[in-house]
Scaffold this motif. Structure first.
Motif, PDB file in Angstrom:
ATOM      1  N   ASP A  80       0.828  -1.210   0.000  1.00 26.80           N
ATOM      2  CA  ASP A  80       0.000   0.000   0.000  1.00 26.80           C
ATOM      3  C   ASP A  80       0.861   1.259   0.000  1.00 26.80           C
ATOM      4  N   ALA A  83       2.354   1.744  -3.358  1.00 26.79           N
ATOM      5  CA  ALA A  83       1.372   2.270  -4.305  1.00 26.79           C
ATOM      6  C   ALA A  83       1.106   3.751  -4.058  1.00 26.79           C
ATOM      7  N   LEU A  84       1.008   4.142  -2.778  1.00 23.20           N
ATOM      8  CA  LEU A  84       0.793   5.552  -2.440  1.00 23.20           C
ATOM      9  C   LEU A  84       1.982   6.407  -2.861  1.00 23.20           C
ATOM     10  N   ASN A  85       3.176   5.891  -2.638  1.00 24.13           N
ATOM     11  CA  ASN A  85       4.371   6.641  -3.054  1.00 24.13           C
ATOM     12  C   ASN A  85       4.393   6.847  -4.562  1.00 24.13           C
ATOM     13  N   THR A  86       3.962   5.804  -5.286  1.00 22.20           N
ATOM     14  CA  THR A  86       3.914   5.922  -6.752  1.00 22.20           C
ATOM     15  C   THR A  86       2.901   6.978  -7.179  1.00 22.20           C
ATOM     16  N   ARG A  87       1.718   6.962  -6.519  1.00 25.42           N
ATOM     17  CA  ARG A  87       0.690   7.948  -6.856  1.00 25.42           C
ATOM     18  C   ARG A  87       1.157   9.361  -6.531  1.00 25.42           C
ATOM     19  N   ILE A  88       1.792   9.524  -5.363  1.00 22.92           N
ATOM     20  CA  ILE A  88       2.284  10.844  -4.975  1.00 22.92           C
ATOM     21  C   ILE A  88       3.349  11.329  -5.957  1.00 22.92           C
ATOM     22  N   ASN A  90       3.641  10.509  -9.081  1.00 20.76           N
ATOM     23  CA  ASN A  90       2.974  10.881 -10.333  1.00 20.76           C
ATOM     24  C   ASN A  90       2.282  12.233 -10.213  1.00 20.76           C
ATOM     25  N   LEU A  91       1.631  12.460  -9.055  1.00 25.78           N
ATOM     26  CA  LEU A  91       0.973  13.744  -8.844  1.00 25.78           C
ATOM     27  C   LEU A  91       1.984  14.886  -8.842  1.00 25.78           C
ATOM     28  N   ASN A  94       3.174  15.477 -12.451  1.00 26.34           N
ATOM     29  CA  ASN A  94       2.200  16.104 -13.347  1.00 26.34           C
ATOM     30  C   ASN A  94       1.745  17.467 -12.851  1.00 26.34           C
ATOM     31  N   SER A  99       0.239  18.842  -5.204  1.00 24.60           N
ATOM     32  CA  SER A  99       0.469  17.809  -4.182  1.00 24.60           C
ATOM     33  C   SER A  99       0.585  18.432  -2.801  1.00 24.60           C
ATOM     34  N   SER A 102      -2.809  19.614  -1.634  1.00 24.39           N
ATOM     35  CA  SER A 102      -3.681  18.498  -1.240  1.00 24.39           C
ATOM     36  C   SER A 102      -3.329  17.988   0.145  1.00 24.39           C
TER      37      SER A 102
END
Length: 266
Positions: A80, A83-88, A90-91, A94, A99, A102
């Motif tokens: 988890d 996955a969160l690190n990957t999403r962060i 990416n945010l 982009n 970020s 948020s």
């Protein structure tokens, strides 16, 4: 014959006496009852030792199982977090500035929810017309306590209250109740809801947990959606909470009948 001295005679008698005592001690037989008792004691010790070993083995199995569960949970948490690190990442890639905003908004919302967690909101409490603020607060507390007592329970001790919004002539304003901590608020709300369902006397007072501005906005948005979809012909709709977020859903059926929990627009 050589004469024996008195000293030699004493020593001879002492040696003879000790020899007689030792011979008597060594020659005492062990009875069968004593042997059986010794065997029984050994069996008892062996049984206790075996029971303890079995208990230790069971505890060891439980410990091994708990360690295995912890390892599994750690793997899930690592996945988890990854996955969160990957999403962060990416945010941030982009939207470099969004970020941080948020995260700041999230921290602010968590702080506001913590502040609200020890409060309740009361609807239907008659509002005092007393000119002095202190007298109005006293009458609000008295009216609130009487309504709570009508369902067979007592109001929490040492509570404080304040009216929300602007005063109007058409209805009483909601009353915010400040309790000593989050646990007290949760437990009393649960106690009141249970007592209120069982008592036919309460037709006025409603209690809900306090909400942040964002939570109220989300709930109002859901009510607007519910009204719009109902007017469009959809039936059996309700507002339910999914992961703490209000959502418009179809009502669930339980034993062939529909049930709906009443929610207040705040």
């Amino acid at each position: 014959m050589n004469p024996i001295s008195p000293k030699t005679q004493v020593m001879t008698r002492s040696a003879s006496s000790n020899s007689s005592k030792n011979h008597k001690t060594l020659s005492t037989p062990v009875t069968s009852e004593e042997i059986l008792k010794a065997i029984a004691d050994l069996k008892s010790i062996q049984s206790d030792t075996l029971t303890q070993c079995k208990a230790n083995a069971k505890n060891l199995d439980t410990l091994i199982s708990q360690i295995s569960e912890l390892k599994s949970e750690n793997i899930t948490l690592k996945n988890d977090i990854s996955a969160l690190n990957t999403r962060i990442a990416n945010l941030e890639k982009n939207n470099p500035g969004s970020s941080h905003d948020s995260v700041s908004q999230l921290m602010f919302e968590l702080s506001e929810r913590e502040k609200c967690s020890s409060n309740l909101i009361a609807f239907g409490v008659p509002e005092s017309n007393a000119p002095e603020l202190g007298n109005r607060i006293s009458e609000d507390l008295k009216n609130l306590s009487e309504l709570i007592s009508s369902v067979g329970i007592s109001a929490p001790p040492d509570i404080k209250v304040i009216r929300l919004g602007r005063r109007n002539d058409h209805s009483s304003r909601p009353l915010k109740i400040f309790l000593k901590n989050k646990l007290a608020a949760v437990e009393f709300l649960k106690l009141f809801n249970t007592a209120s369902k069982r008592s036919p006397n309460n037709q006025v007072l409603k209690l809900v947990r306090d909400k942040t501005l964002r939570e109220r906005e989300q709930l109002r948005s859901c009510h607007s959606e519910l009204d719009r979809r109902t007017k469009s012909g959809e039936a059996d709709l309700t507002i339910s909470y999914l992961n703490g977020v209000p959502t418009v859903l179809k009502r669930k059926s339980k034993n062939g009948s529909h049930f709906l929990q009443t929610k207040h627009r705040t």
